[in-house]
Design a protein around this motif. Structure first.
Motif, short mmCIF file in Angstrom:
data_model
loop_
_atom_site.label_atom_id
_atom_site.label_comp_id
_atom_site.label_asym_id
_atom_site.label_seq_id
_atom_site.Cartn_x
_atom_site.Cartn_y
_atom_site.Cartn_z
N ARG A 57 0.83 -1.21 0.00
CA ARG A 57 0.00 0.00 0.00
C ARG A 57 0.86 1.26 0.00
NH1 ARG A 57 -3.08 -3.36 3.48
NH2 ARG A 57 -2.09 -2.43 5.33
N LYS A 58 1.96 1.25 0.76
CA LYS A 58 2.86 2.41 0.77
C LYS A 58 3.53 2.58 -0.59
CE LYS A 58 6.70 4.48 3.33
NZ LYS A 58 7.39 4.95 2.11
N PHE A 59 3.92 1.47 -1.20
CA PHE A 59 4.52 1.51 -2.53
C PHE A 59 3.57 2.14 -3.54
CE2 PHE A 59 4.37 -1.35 -6.40
CZ PHE A 59 5.34 -0.67 -7.13
N VAL A 60 2.33 1.71 -3.54
CA VAL A 60 1.34 2.27 -4.47
C VAL A 60 1.14 3.76 -4.19
CG1 VAL A 60 -1.09 2.21 -5.17
CG2 VAL A 60 0.17 0.07 -4.83
N ARG A 61 1.07 4.14 -2.93
CA ARG A 61 0.88 5.55 -2.60
C ARG A 61 2.07 6.39 -3.08
NH1 ARG A 61 2.43 9.27 1.05
NH2 ARG A 61 0.86 10.80 1.74
N ASP A 62 3.31 5.92 -2.84
CA ASP A 62 4.49 6.69 -3.24
C ASP A 62 4.55 6.85 -4.76
OD1 ASP A 62 5.11 6.81 -0.59
OD2 ASP A 62 6.81 5.42 -0.69
N VAL A 63 4.27 5.74 -5.49
CA VAL A 63 4.29 5.82 -6.95
C VAL A 63 3.18 6.74 -7.46
CG1 VAL A 63 3.96 4.50 -9.08
CG2 VAL A 63 5.39 3.57 -7.24
N ALA A 99 -6.15 6.66 -1.64
CA ALA A 99 -7.27 5.78 -2.00
C ALA A 99 -6.88 4.73 -3.03
CB ALA A 99 -8.43 6.61 -2.54
N ALA A 100 -5.66 4.83 -3.60
CA ALA A 100 -5.25 3.91 -4.67
C ALA A 100 -5.14 2.48 -4.20
CB ALA A 100 -3.92 4.38 -5.27
N VAL A 158 -1.34 -7.00 -6.13
CA VAL A 158 -2.27 -6.40 -7.09
C VAL A 158 -2.27 -4.88 -6.88
CG1 VAL A 158 -4.66 -6.30 -7.88
CG2 VAL A 158 -3.67 -8.48 -7.16
N VAL A 159 -1.99 -4.15 -7.96
CA VAL A 159 -1.84 -2.69 -7.88
C VAL A 159 -2.67 -2.04 -8.99
CG1 VAL A 159 0.47 -2.87 -6.89
CG2 VAL A 159 0.21 -2.77 -9.37
N PRO A 160 -2.92 -0.72 -8.87
CA PRO A 160 -3.70 -0.03 -9.91
C PRO A 160 -2.94 0.04 -11.24
CG PRO A 160 -3.61 1.24 -7.87
CD PRO A 160 -2.61 0.14 -7.73
N LYS A 161 -3.67 0.41 -12.28
CA LYS A 161 -3.12 0.38 -13.62
C LYS A 161 -2.00 1.38 -13.84
CE LYS A 161 -6.95 3.35 -15.19
NZ LYS A 161 -8.13 3.42 -16.09
N HIS A 162 -1.91 2.45 -13.04
CA HIS A 162 -0.86 3.44 -13.26
C HIS A 162 0.47 3.03 -12.62
CE1 HIS A 162 -2.82 4.70 -9.44
NE2 HIS A 162 -1.58 4.97 -9.06
N VAL A 163 0.48 1.92 -11.88
CA VAL A 163 1.72 1.39 -11.30
C VAL A 163 2.26 0.32 -12.25
CG1 VAL A 163 2.77 0.22 -9.33
CG2 VAL A 163 0.88 1.83 -8.97
N SER A 164 3.48 0.49 -12.70
CA SER A 164 4.02 -0.37 -13.75
C SER A 164 4.95 -1.45 -13.19
CB SER A 164 4.81 0.47 -14.76
OG SER A 164 6.00 0.97 -14.17
N ARG A 165 5.27 -2.38 -14.06
CA ARG A 165 6.24 -3.42 -13.70
C ARG A 165 7.60 -2.80 -13.41
NH1 ARG A 165 6.51 -6.76 -18.39
NH2 ARG A 165 4.58 -7.72 -17.66
N GLU A 166 7.96 -1.76 -14.16
CA GLU A 166 9.24 -1.08 -13.91
C GLU A 166 9.26 -0.48 -12.51
OE1 GLU A 166 8.77 -2.01 -17.93
OE2 GLU A 166 7.41 -0.79 -16.69
N ILE A 170 -7.55 0.02 -5.98
CA ILE A 170 -7.80 -1.37 -5.62
C ILE A 170 -8.63 -1.40 -4.35
CG2 ILE A 170 -6.74 -3.58 -5.06
CD1 ILE A 170 -6.17 -2.57 -7.90
N PRO A 171 -9.88 -1.86 -4.41
CA PRO A 171 -10.71 -1.91 -3.21
C PRO A 171 -10.27 -3.04 -2.27
CG PRO A 171 -11.87 -2.86 -5.07
CD PRO A 171 -10.60 -2.30 -5.62
N GLU A 172 -10.57 -2.88 -1.00
CA GLU A 172 -10.18 -3.87 0.00
C GLU A 172 -10.88 -5.21 -0.24
OE1 GLU A 172 -8.17 -4.30 2.69
OE2 GLU A 172 -7.12 -2.51 2.02
#
Length: 555
Positions: A62-68, A81-82, A108-116, A167-169
């Motif tokens: 969750r922190k990773f998704v937020r930072d990205v 909320a991502a 599982v992450v949102p679409k704007h978070v990439s493999r890179e 990504i919803p809970e």
């Protein structure tokens, strides 16, 4: 759990719906006792530690998704909320993991978070986590992955950016629509979790399935045939085979399922596929396993097909050599279990150790070398992921019956007196005999280190057509050269990495591949056998008629 609309599990009616016999219940009791003695169950303390580590990973995702999200211009509110969610799969999710087993974990992450982002942002975050060791990403793998150990718990972390802005809970991956607009690599990652859940839904009795699978997993590991990457079967394929037997005998106990597993699998007519349910095309434009449409599907030697959409072959890595080895080991298993049922053997006989390093006269040793311990994890993983290609190339060598890859590497260290000596070892210009294990104390007189992972392939020679036939020649130089070209990708740095391949005789195998005392005991028995006029595994009666082998020792 529920049967299908026809009233039974699977694609065909059950072979028998009868309850197990008293003898089958008796051998089930002794089987579970043996599994406990073999230490296949983890302690409650380790189970709690796994749950704690998974909670930490979930928070880290969750922190990773937020930072990205913030780095890509999203507002604080949108970034918070991502979301981001983890799902487990594999042996942990199936409930058949043991002490020290990895936890396969899907992020599982949102679409704007990439493999890179996964490798440039999340991997350093994992490395900085308290208690994290052995963190290494393999972005070029068939399924990109980050391996790590946190607080002693090993994890394989995969990423799945799906078509959602958040990504919803309560996200579920069971809906096929979650696969929309995903590339093939992400579909493979997501389907790990989808497959595990589907397997548990398709078996009539989950606990019987788990007990039987735990037995088959241990047997396959002891026989060194548990490895998808090396062309054998991974955990998913073994689980599907056991699930199919459970469908055919829905009221059987675990001991009976194991016995029937070996009986049926030893007679299976490959490449007839193993199916747990009818394959459906589904609503999405995603390729589904179909031998009538795709030529590559027809080429599978041992097709075991996933039941979830889109259906895939879980055994596309199986080669002619590994299929022959698998078939032989399954037949040996069938013979052993028949004795167990008859009361002339115990379950421990099924779990005896493999004889890989005693079976062949000739081996190819593959050394993956580097100067950095973290880089070595990634480089060794790259070399191992391509080993199956070496095996398939060796299968075309004249006079070679099969090429047998061993399912794990051996990590060692060479200590050097100078940087120049270390450089020569990387380039294959000096002996690279590992002298200590990873983590051994430093030696002030040998300050430089080269980290090595050694892999082995056994070479089984075709028997001579007649005793008077001339010596045979194995020329594997082309196979080795092509394999080295394949492993040296754009990320290969010759100043920091190396790969050395050489042919060695069984007598020259390093001591570290044997358990303490194992080598000496085998040599003693073999001398007795030779003195009685016995033949070795290649069908040769005397040691002076070995085949000549031509190979590139360094590549």
């Amino acid at each position: 759990m529920a049967a299908n609309e026809k009233g039974y599990w699977g694609v065909t009616p059950p072979i028998s719906v009868a309850a197990s016999s008293p003898r089958e219940r008796e051998i089930t009791t002794t089987l579970m006792e043996e599994l406990r003695q073999q230490n296949t169950f983890e302690t409650e303390e380790e189970s709690r530690r796994r749950e704690i580590v998974l909670g930490r990973v979930a928070a880290l995702v969750r922190k990773f998704v937020r930072d990205v999200s913030i780095s890509k211009g999203l507002s604080e509110t949108a970034a918070n909320a991502a979301g981001g969610k983890i799902f487990t799969f594999g042996s942990y999710r199936l409930g058949v993991h043991g002490p020290g087993s990895d936890i396969d974990t899907l992020c599982v992450v949102p679409k704007h978070v990439s493999r890179e982002d996964f490798f440039t942002v999340f991997e350093p975050m994992v490395r900085a986590t308290e208690g994290a060791t052995e963190v290494s990403g393999v972005p070029d793998a068939f399924v990109p992955i980050i391996g790590a150990k946190i607080s002693g718990i090993s994890l394989d972390l995969l990423i799945a950016p799906i078509g959602m802005s958040a990504i919803p809970e309560d996200l579920s991956l069971t809906d096929n629509n979650v696969l929309k607009n995903l590339d093939e690599s992400v579909v493979r990652s997501v389907n790990g979790t989808r497959l595990t859940d589907e397997l548990l839904r398709l078996v009539p009795n989950v606990q019987v399935f788990r007990d039987a699978l735990r037995c088959i997993k241990l047997w396959a590991q002891r026989k060194a045939i548990y490895s998808n990457v090396n062309g054998f079967l991974g955990g998913v394929a073994w689980a599907m085979l056991v699930a199919r037997i459970c469908q055919l005998y829905p009221n059987a106990v675990a001991g009976a399922i194991v016995a029937r597993f070996f009986t049926i699998m030893s007679k299976w007519q490959w490449p007839q596929p193993v199916l747990l349910k009818q394959i459906e095309d589904g609503p999405l434009q995603v390729r589904v396993w179909n031998p009538k449409v795709y030529p590559s599907d027809r080429a599978h030697r041992m097709p075991i097909i996933t039941p979830n959409y889109p259906s895939m072959c879980a055994t596309h890595n199986v080669s002619a050599s590994t299929l022959a080895i698998l078939s032989e080991q399954i037949q040996h298993g069938a013979d052993t279990v028949e004795k167990v049922i008859a009361g002339t053997a115990t379950w421990s006989a099924l779990f005896t150790k493999h004889t890989f390093f005693h079976t062949y006269r000739n081996y190819i040793q593959i050394l993956a070398l580097s100067r950095d311990p973290q880089a070595q994890i990634k480089w060794a993983g790259t070399v191992e992921s391509r080993m199956r290609h070496l095996v398939m190339k060796l299968e075309f060598v004249d006079n070679l019956r099969l090429a047998h890859p061993f399912v794990k590497g051996f990590d060692r260290v060479v200590r050097c007196a100078s940087e120049e000596e270390a450089a020569r070892i990387l380039q294959g210009q000096a002996p690279a005999e590992p002298d200590v294990e990873v983590g051994a104390p430093d030696d002030p007189e040998m300050p430089c280190k080269v980290y090595i992972t050694a892999f082995f392939v056994g070479l089984a020679v075709r028997p001579k057509e007649s005793p008077d036939a001339p010596p045979r020649r194995l020329d594997v130089s082309f196979s080795i050269t092509e394999f080295v070209k394949m492993t040296k990708t754009e990320s290969f740095d010759p100043a920091k990495m190396g790969i050395v391949l050489k042919h060695i005789r069984s007598t020259a195998l390093p001591d570290y591949v044997f358990d303490p005392g194992e080598r000496e005991a085998k040599v003693s028995r073999k001398r007795t056998k030779k003195s009685l006029g016995g033949k070795d595994e290649d069908g040769e009666g005397t040691p002076n008629k070995k085949p000549r082998l031509s190979t590139s020792s360094v590549a």
